[in-house]
Enzyme design. Structure first.
Site, PDB file in Angstrom:
ATOM      1  N   GLU A  80       0.821  -1.214   0.000  1.00  0.00           N
ATOM      2  CA  GLU A  80       0.000   0.000   0.000  1.00  0.00           C
ATOM      3  C   GLU A  80       0.857   1.266   0.000  1.00  0.00           C
ATOM      4  OE1 GLU A  80      -0.455  -2.622   1.919  1.00  0.00           O
ATOM      5  OE2 GLU A  80      -2.526  -3.327   1.611  1.00  0.00           O
ATOM      6  N   LYS A 192     -17.836  -1.914   5.628  1.00  0.00           N
ATOM      7  CA  LYS A 192     -18.181  -2.938   4.633  1.00  0.00           C
ATOM      8  C   LYS A 192     -19.691  -2.984   4.385  1.00  0.00           C
ATOM      9  CE  LYS A 192     -16.735  -7.584   3.367  1.00  0.00           C
ATOM     10  NZ  LYS A 192     -15.880  -8.733   3.705  1.00  0.00           N
ATOM     11  N   MET A 506      23.786  10.046   2.621  1.00  0.00           N
ATOM     12  CA  MET A 506      23.556  11.338   3.262  1.00  0.00           C
ATOM     13  C   MET A 506      23.813  11.269   4.775  1.00  0.00           C
ATOM     14  SD  MET A 506      23.052  14.413   2.823  1.00  0.00           S
ATOM     15  CE  MET A 506      22.215  15.002   1.356  1.00  0.00           C
TER      16      MET A 506
HETATM   17  C1  LIG Z   1      12.052   6.281   5.550  1.00  0.00           C
HETATM   18  C2  LIG Z   1      13.316   6.993   5.881  1.00  0.00           C
HETATM   19  N1  LIG Z   1      14.183   6.444   6.772  1.00  0.00           N
HETATM   20  C3  LIG Z   1      15.338   7.073   7.072  1.00  0.00           C
HETATM   21  C4  LIG Z   1      15.658   8.269   6.507  1.00  0.00           C
HETATM   22  C5  LIG Z   1      16.945   9.005   6.868  1.00  0.00           C
HETATM   23  N2  LIG Z   1      17.814   9.119   5.705  1.00  0.00           N
HETATM   24  C6  LIG Z   1      17.887  10.230   4.952  1.00  0.00           C
HETATM   25  S1  LIG Z   1      18.931  10.107   3.668  1.00  0.00           S
HETATM   26  C7  LIG Z   1      19.390   8.558   4.133  1.00  0.00           C
HETATM   27  C8  LIG Z   1      20.406   7.789   3.350  1.00  0.00           C
HETATM   28  C9  LIG Z   1      19.936   7.421   1.998  1.00  0.00           C
HETATM   29  O1  LIG Z   1      20.834   6.500   1.463  1.00  0.00           O
HETATM   30  P1  LIG Z   1      20.735   6.050  -0.044  1.00  0.00           P
HETATM   31  O2  LIG Z   1      19.370   5.662  -0.382  1.00  0.00           O
HETATM   32  O3  LIG Z   1      21.766   5.034  -0.299  1.00  0.00           O
HETATM   33  O4  LIG Z   1      21.040   7.395  -0.829  1.00  0.00           O
HETATM   34  P2  LIG Z   1      22.374   8.275  -0.843  1.00  0.00           P
HETATM   35  O5  LIG Z   1      22.267   9.287   0.264  1.00  0.00           O
HETATM   36  O6  LIG Z   1      23.536   7.362  -0.648  1.00  0.00           O
HETATM   37  O7  LIG Z   1      22.366   8.927  -2.175  1.00  0.00           O
HETATM   38  C10 LIG Z   1      18.698   8.157   5.279  1.00  0.00           C
HETATM   39  C11 LIG Z   1      18.885   6.864   5.959  1.00  0.00           C
HETATM   40  C12 LIG Z   1      14.701   8.806   5.607  1.00  0.00           C
HETATM   41  N3  LIG Z   1      14.878   9.991   5.027  1.00  0.00           N
HETATM   42  N4  LIG Z   1      13.576   8.136   5.300  1.00  0.00           N
END
Ligand SMILES: Cc1ncc(C[n+]2csc(CCOP(=O)(O)OP(=O)(O)O)c2C)c(N)n1
Length: 595
Positions: A80, A192, A506
């Site tokens: 979903e 429902k 990030m």
């Molecule tokens: C649902 C969710 N969980 C945790 C986060 C915290 N968060 C922000 S950016 C990030 C890292 C993302 O890593 P990746 O998808 O590998 O992308 P990159 O930054 O390496 O380009 C995280 C864990 C978030 N934004 N959303």
């Protein structure tokens, strides 16, 4: 009885609208079920596509759908959350309302992240959830959750319907509220028994007025005059714009406004694509990872004109150091945004499609060439220190920026770019080029990892004639990777570009810069994405070498159907410039040595 299995989605005629009421005339005066009333309402509201997942409490609606499959396209998602993000992508690429079905209990709770995301990013959605029989409400019945209380803070409006007679009005209100004023998500929870109940159908009357709800405020002309005077007297006027321009379909009005006034304009990531990237007055991106010039000069302008944006903290940095020298004009359709974060000198409450032309009429034709040049000078500095080496490295690992540069060269700015959340999102928003509006789809306010893939699927259904490229990190793709199944079954054509840095990039960047390089649980392993995609009958490839990048991107774009391209990018690259948290916008740094 003959069994009809609806496997492939059918492209249908969507020429239904509120004015063409022939369909409800057909059923008006007859006895129909609540479920049929739901589907009649969707058709009359002009809905062509629904994203959903069935279950016990919504089975009567799915049963009715069996007879409507030639009028309503239903996309069976794999979760979903995927359904609601697809609805968001559809709404953002098409400018229409996204519609989502889910069952009660876990089906409904799986929508919550998407609702929160749509709420903060002003995305119009109508979500319909099934609910247990009315007589079981409050008994902890199987798959019963109090979806109304759970979703109240993350919906623009929600309501539970327990009697079929109320369905047409509830749906009419839902569509009106979702799409008018500041758009947002609405949820209708239908028990429902109401779905099964037969009732005398009196026809569907679209809603265009609700007492005390003022989606189209009356514009106060004296504020327009005051704003025009400030702009005419300004030496250094600066426009910052957000998604309000896109949602208000005011792109032309906005362009006319800045062009007449010679006003440099910078965008929030949700405003991106409202103004073509190469427009001479487009001075770049605002905010934490935005461009150097617009951030620094926010604190030097004398009049700051905010259009359809909400002064999010990622844009303003530290508020007590934000544009203190400037007079602020704020144009917004949502009065609760005015004076919320930044004190406004002149508030203009209204639809910018209406207010911008009023303002344009009163402002003088100017150029402000020296002032616009100041943005270019700072832009040059940013190019020298950051952009050039990000976009044109000659040695070392592939950078995210060069992937974007090469993609721009191949798409010419014509593609819809959907991003997930993280470094790749910031890099994509900084460097992707756009020629037309509704082309940048990203989770701005909520920053929801997992958004990218399903939103790209929805975006393609919303704009089938356009190329859709989803740019996703190796973390985010693993959050909603199950939607490969939706791609497989529907045959929808999306290009999936995974920028794999083997890290939750990030978070790693923040740990490096602000936590002494203590890399705590950011090292993430990936499956063999090409093999996983293959399992879903999606073609794909991986690129490691710079020399092969362009061809690989071209192959992806040329491929007839969905395609996954994984690009192995630099492991420990950082996104700069950056306004470190707790600093003012003019304290933006160009490299880690400046922190
Ligand atoms: C649902 C969710 N969980 C945790 C986060 C915290 N968060 C922000 S950016 C990030 C890292 C993302 O890593 P990746 O998808 O590998 O992308 P990159 O930054 O390496 O380009 C995280 C864990 C978030 N934004 N959303």
């Amino acid at each position: 009885m003959e069994t009809l299995i609806i496997e492939k989605q059918i492209v249908i005629n969507t020429n239904y609208n509120a004015k063409d009421n022939s369909l409800w005339d057909n059923k008006k005066g007859t006895t129909i079920t609540g479920s049929q009333a739901v589907l009649e309402a969707l058709i009359i509201e002009g809905v062509d596509t629904v994203f959903g997942y069935p279950g016990g409490a919504i089975m009567p609606i799915y049963d009715a759908l069996y007879d409507y499959h030639d009028k309503l396209k239903h996309i069976l998602v794999r979760h979903e959350q995927g359904g609601i993000h697809a609805g968001q992508g559809y709404a953002r690429s098409s400018g229409r309302v996204g519609v989502v079905f889910a069952t009660s209990g876990p089906g409904a709770t799986n929508l919550v992240t998407g609702l929160a995301d749509a709420m903060i990013d002003s995305t119009p959605l109508v979500c319909i959830t099934g609910q247990v029989f009315a007589h079981l409400l409050g008994t902890d019945a199987f798959q019963e959750v109090d979806v109304i209380n759970i979703t109240t803070p993350v919906t623009k409006w929600n309501c539970q319907v327990t009697d079929a007679n109320e369905i047409p009005n509830a749906l009419a209100k839902a569509f009106f509220i979702a799409r008018t004023g500041r758009p947002g998500p609405v949820l209708i929870d239908i028990t429902k028994n109401a779905q099964l109940q037969k009732f005398d159908y009196d026809g569907y009357v679209p809603c265009n007025h609700i007492r005390s709800y003022r989606p189209k405020p009356i514009v106060r002309h004296n504020y327009i005059e005051q704003a025009a005077q400030l702009i005419n007297e300004a030496k250094k006027p600066f426009v910052i714009f957000g998604q309000g321009v896109i949602l208000g379909e005011a792109e032309q009005e906005f362009k006319a406004f800045i062009e007449k006034g010679g006003l440099p304009a910078a965008w929030t990531i949700l405003g991106l694509s409202a103004l073509p990237t190469d427009h001479p007055l487009n001075v770049g991106m605002l905010g934490m990872h935005g461009n150097y010039g617009p951030n620094v000069l926010t604190n030097e302008c004398d009049v700051l004109i905010a259009v359809g944006m909400r002064f999010d903290d990622r844009v303003t940095g530290r508020l007590d150091k934000y544009a203190k020298q400037a007079k602020v004009i704020h144009l917004d359709i949502d009065p609760s945004e005015i004076d919320k974060n930044v004190v406004t000198t002149v508030p203009i409450w209204g639809d910018c499609k209406e207010t911008l032309p009023m303002l344009t009429k009163l402002i003088e034709e100017k150029k402000h060439s020296d002032w616009v040049e100041e943005f270019r000078v700072l832009g040059k500095k940013e190019t020298e220190v950051v952009i050039h080496k990000e976009l044109n490295p000659t040695a070392g690992e592939i950078t995210m920026g060069e992937v974007l540069r090469q993609l721009n060269e191949l798409t010419n700015g014509d593609a819809i770019i959907v991003t997930d959340v993280g470094q790749h999102q910031m890099v994509a928003c900084r460097y992707a080029k756009f020629n037309q509006s509704k082309s940048n789809i990203t989770s701005g306010g909520a920053g929801t990892m997992g958004f990218g893939l399903p939103a790209a699927i929805g975006a393609k259904f919303g704009a089938p004639e356009r190329t859709v490229v989803a740019i996703i990190g190796d973390g985010g793709i693993q959050m909603t990777i199950q939607e490969f199944g939706t791609i497989m079954q529907t045959g929808v054509n999306v290009k999936i570009l995974i920028l794999n840095n083997r890290f939750l990039g990030m978070v790693r960047q923040w740990q490096q810069l602000f936590h002494d390089k203590r890399y705590s649980f950011v090292d993430i392993e990936s499956p063999d994405y090409v093999m996983v995609a293959k399992g879903y009958r999606i073609a794909g490839d991986t690129v490691n070498e710079r020399a092969n990048l362009k061809n690989a991107l071209q192959t992806m774009l040329n491929h007839d159907g969905s395609y996954l391209l994984e690009v192995m990018v630099a492991k420990e690259d950082n996104v700069f410039p950056m306004v470190p948290q707790g600093r003012g916008v003019s304290e933006i740094v160009l490299s880690k040595d400046d922190i």
